[in-house]
Design an enzyme around this catalytic site. Sequence first.
Site, PDB file in Angstrom:
ATOM      1  N   LYS A  80      31.418   8.187 -35.990  1.00 18.43           N
ATOM      2  CA  LYS A  80      32.596   8.671 -35.275  1.00 18.43           C
ATOM      3  C   LYS A  80      32.808  10.116 -35.695  1.00 18.43           C
ATOM      4  O   LYS A  80      32.391  10.525 -36.788  1.00 18.43           O
ATOM      5  CB  LYS A  80      33.823   7.830 -35.685  1.00 18.43           C
ATOM      6  CG  LYS A  80      34.946   7.834 -34.695  1.00 18.43           C
ATOM      7  CD  LYS A  80      34.752   6.784 -33.611  1.00 18.43           C
ATOM      8  CE  LYS A  80      35.872   6.857 -32.584  1.00 18.43           C
ATOM      9  NZ  LYS A  80      35.777   5.778 -31.595  1.00 18.43           N
ATOM     10  N   VAL A 185      48.008  -1.938 -17.583  1.00 13.92           N
ATOM     11  CA  VAL A 185      47.057  -2.088 -16.472  1.00 13.92           C
ATOM     12  C   VAL A 185      46.524  -0.708 -16.072  1.00 13.92           C
ATOM     13  O   VAL A 185      46.647  -0.263 -14.945  1.00 13.92           O
ATOM     14  CB  VAL A 185      47.675  -2.860 -15.279  1.00 13.92           C
ATOM     15  CG1 VAL A 185      47.618  -4.357 -15.553  1.00 13.92           C
ATOM     16  CG2 VAL A 185      49.118  -2.453 -14.990  1.00 13.92           C
ATOM     17  N   GLY A 186      45.921  -0.045 -17.071  1.00 13.04           N
ATOM     18  CA  GLY A 186      45.292   1.260 -16.838  1.00 13.04           C
ATOM     19  C   GLY A 186      43.851   1.077 -16.418  1.00 13.04           C
ATOM     20  O   GLY A 186      43.516   0.166 -15.652  1.00 13.04           O
ATOM     21  N   ASN A 187      42.978   1.927 -16.965  1.00 14.08           N
ATOM     22  CA  ASN A 187      41.571   1.909 -16.549  1.00 14.08           C
ATOM     23  C   ASN A 187      40.915   0.554 -16.751  1.00 14.08           C
ATOM     24  O   ASN A 187      40.183   0.079 -15.886  1.00 14.08           O
ATOM     25  CB  ASN A 187      40.787   2.960 -17.345  1.00 14.08           C
ATOM     26  CG  ASN A 187      41.073   4.339 -16.820  1.00 14.08           C
ATOM     27  OD1 ASN A 187      41.159   4.549 -15.609  1.00 14.08           O
ATOM     28  ND2 ASN A 187      41.244   5.284 -17.716  1.00 14.08           N
ATOM     29  N   VAL A 188      41.163  -0.066 -17.903  1.00 16.54           N
ATOM     30  CA  VAL A 188      40.533  -1.360 -18.167  1.00 16.54           C
ATOM     31  C   VAL A 188      41.399  -2.506 -17.644  1.00 16.54           C
ATOM     32  O   VAL A 188      40.933  -3.362 -16.890  1.00 16.54           O
ATOM     33  CB  VAL A 188      40.262  -1.551 -19.681  1.00 16.54           C
ATOM     34  CG1 VAL A 188      39.657  -2.934 -19.934  1.00 16.54           C
ATOM     35  CG2 VAL A 188      39.339  -0.468 -20.207  1.00 16.54           C
TER      36      VAL A 188
HETATM   37  P1  NAD Z   1      44.381   3.639 -20.248  1.00 16.34           P
HETATM   38  O1  NAD Z   1      45.124   4.752 -20.880  1.00 16.34           O
HETATM   39  O2  NAD Z   1      43.687   3.887 -18.950  1.00 16.34           O
HETATM   40  O3  NAD Z   1      45.357   2.386 -20.021  1.00 16.34           O
HETATM   41  C1  NAD Z   1      46.288   1.984 -20.944  1.00 16.34           C
HETATM   42  C2  NAD Z   1      47.552   1.655 -20.167  1.00 16.34           C
HETATM   43  O4  NAD Z   1      48.512   1.116 -21.067  1.00 16.34           O
HETATM   44  C3  NAD Z   1      48.190   2.884 -19.519  1.00 16.34           C
HETATM   45  O5  NAD Z   1      48.382   2.615 -18.147  1.00 16.34           O
HETATM   46  C4  NAD Z   1      49.513   3.047 -20.278  1.00 16.34           C
HETATM   47  O6  NAD Z   1      50.546   3.523 -19.445  1.00 16.34           O
HETATM   48  C5  NAD Z   1      49.787   1.640 -20.729  1.00 16.34           C
HETATM   49  N1  NAD Z   1      50.650   1.519 -21.910  1.00 16.34           N
HETATM   50  C6  NAD Z   1      50.736   2.329 -22.986  1.00 16.34           C
HETATM   51  N2  NAD Z   1      51.637   1.860 -23.860  1.00 16.34           N
HETATM   52  C7  NAD Z   1      52.142   0.719 -23.316  1.00 16.34           C
HETATM   53  C8  NAD Z   1      53.096  -0.224 -23.735  1.00 16.34           C
HETATM   54  N3  NAD Z   1      53.755  -0.084 -24.884  1.00 16.34           N
HETATM   55  N4  NAD Z   1      53.343  -1.293 -22.945  1.00 16.34           N
HETATM   56  C9  NAD Z   1      52.690  -1.445 -21.775  1.00 16.34           C
HETATM   57  N5  NAD Z   1      51.764  -0.565 -21.318  1.00 16.34           N
HETATM   58  C10 NAD Z   1      51.506   0.504 -22.076  1.00 16.34           C
HETATM   59  O7  NAD Z   1      43.355   3.111 -21.355  1.00 16.34           O
HETATM   60  P2  NAD Z   1      42.119   2.162 -21.119  1.00 16.34           P
HETATM   61  O8  NAD Z   1      40.884   2.970 -21.040  1.00 16.34           O
HETATM   62  O9  NAD Z   1      42.442   1.180 -20.035  1.00 16.34           O
HETATM   63  O10 NAD Z   1      42.058   1.410 -22.535  1.00 16.34           O
HETATM   64  C11 NAD Z   1      42.988   0.384 -22.854  1.00 16.34           C
HETATM   65  C12 NAD Z   1      42.744  -0.089 -24.273  1.00 16.34           C
HETATM   66  O11 NAD Z   1      41.412  -0.569 -24.396  1.00 16.34           O
HETATM   67  C13 NAD Z   1      42.876   0.985 -25.355  1.00 16.34           C
HETATM   68  O12 NAD Z   1      43.361   0.389 -26.543  1.00 16.34           O
HETATM   69  C14 NAD Z   1      41.454   1.444 -25.567  1.00 16.34           C
HETATM   70  O13 NAD Z   1      41.268   1.990 -26.865  1.00 16.34           O
HETATM   71  C15 NAD Z   1      40.721   0.133 -25.413  1.00 16.34           C
HETATM   72  N6  NAD Z   1      39.314   0.284 -25.031  1.00 16.34           N
HETATM   73  C16 NAD Z   1      38.991   0.929 -23.886  1.00 16.34           C
HETATM   74  C17 NAD Z   1      37.647   1.053 -23.532  1.00 16.34           C
HETATM   75  C18 NAD Z   1      37.238   1.748 -22.254  1.00 16.34           C
HETATM   76  O14 NAD Z   1      36.074   1.633 -21.860  1.00 16.34           O
HETATM   77  N7  NAD Z   1      38.138   2.450 -21.567  1.00 16.34           N
HETATM   78  C19 NAD Z   1      36.650   0.512 -24.345  1.00 16.34           C
HETATM   79  C20 NAD Z   1      37.027  -0.176 -25.506  1.00 16.34           C
HETATM   80  C21 NAD Z   1      38.370  -0.277 -25.837  1.00 16.34           C
END
Ligand code: NAD
Length: 349
Positions: A80, A185-188
């Site tokens: 990292k 309900v963001g990217n993942v």
């Molecule tokens: P993202 O930022 O696209 O989505 C996260 C969502 O959570 C956002 O829409 C945000 O508004 C919402 N959020 C933040 N705080 C909140 C709360 N207190 N209550 C409700 N909603 C809240 O991120 P992502 O890429 O979807 O990743 C989500 C999680 O998965 C993160 O913890 C990330 O580290 C983990 N992750 C992501 C990936 C990836 O490929 N993107 C891979 C491994 C782990």
Amino acid sequence: MSVFSHPEYDAHEEVAFRYDRASGLKAIIAVHNTRLGDALGGCRMWPYASDADALTDVLRLSRGMTYKAALAGLPQGGGKSVIIGDPRHDKTPALIQAMGRFVDSLGGRYIVAEDSGTNVEDMRLMAGQTRHVGGLADEKSLAAGRSGDPSPATAMGVFIGIKAAVHAVFGRDDLKGLRVAIQGVGNVGGRLAGHLAAAGAELWVTDLHQPAVERCVREFGAHAVPMEQVHALDVDVFAPCAMGAVLNDKTIPQLKARIVAGAANNQLARPKHDYALLERNILYAPDYVINAGGIIDIFYEGPAYDEATVQQHLLRIGDTLGRIFEHSARENRPTGEIADRMAEAVFRS
Ligand code: NAD
């Protein structure tokens, strides 16, 4: 600053510090373990309050990547990097290029990828300085509509993991009528909602960002719920897909779901919460196992990318979780602890 006696130091093979006077870059790269291959891990840019905080973060996160890669069945080690600075104010092309040269100076033992505070554009800039950049979509991928964003693969991996957990707890292989609460309900999480809805699950969703919730209500018939209630709903599965430390002294006693399975990193506030979930007979899918779809996708990124191969590899997330659940039930030990022992057996063998 001491490294070898640092509480987060865990036999890391290499910890490198770089200050670049011209760009102002201050960064650290930690290579935890390369027994299985070169160390892959994201580059986080964050306004750390102190150098010590940055060191703590990079040591902890790089170790986590070794465990994640080992259980994802990837021939890769864990690493990292962190850049000390505010990505909104301090990031310049010169700084990112200096980071690329820093990555290059490790000769490929560390492969950089995106993380919080860095993006695909930054990776492209670094790629001008080093070939040791992971997850960059090439021309062919871009033409096929893929950007190198690992979120779709992460969401698919979490979906596969939820199916494995449902099989373990309810002994069924379909998700029809399964009640799932998704926090974030963001990217993942948004994509996960789509897979679950298509499989017939009923969804409850929440997010800081209202339009993301509205989209799930509109497209998947989800129920919108207040943020502070989502973990305590009377559902079958709670899927944390927003932030870390969501499983803690306050939330665990309030959980009604039999399964916790979601994408968020570092879901357990403290290691002891693994035991608290076991005591409540709640099956926890260890976060770094179920959310490994992203690094699996990054591993295959390149001219030979083949969707069917990636999908086959993602299915292995379900098999690995199945084995973890079986061991956990047999030994009455928490799933997170079982996962750690299994990962150590892989990267220390
Ligand atoms: P993202 O930022 O696209 O989505 C996260 C969502 O959570 C956002 O829409 C945000 O508004 C919402 N959020 C933040 N705080 C909140 C709360 N207190 N209550 C409700 N909603 C809240 O991120 P992502 O890429 O979807 O990743 C989500 C999680 O998965 C993160 O913890 C990330 O580290 C983990 N992750 C992501 C990936 C990836 O490929 N993107 C891979 C491994 C782990």
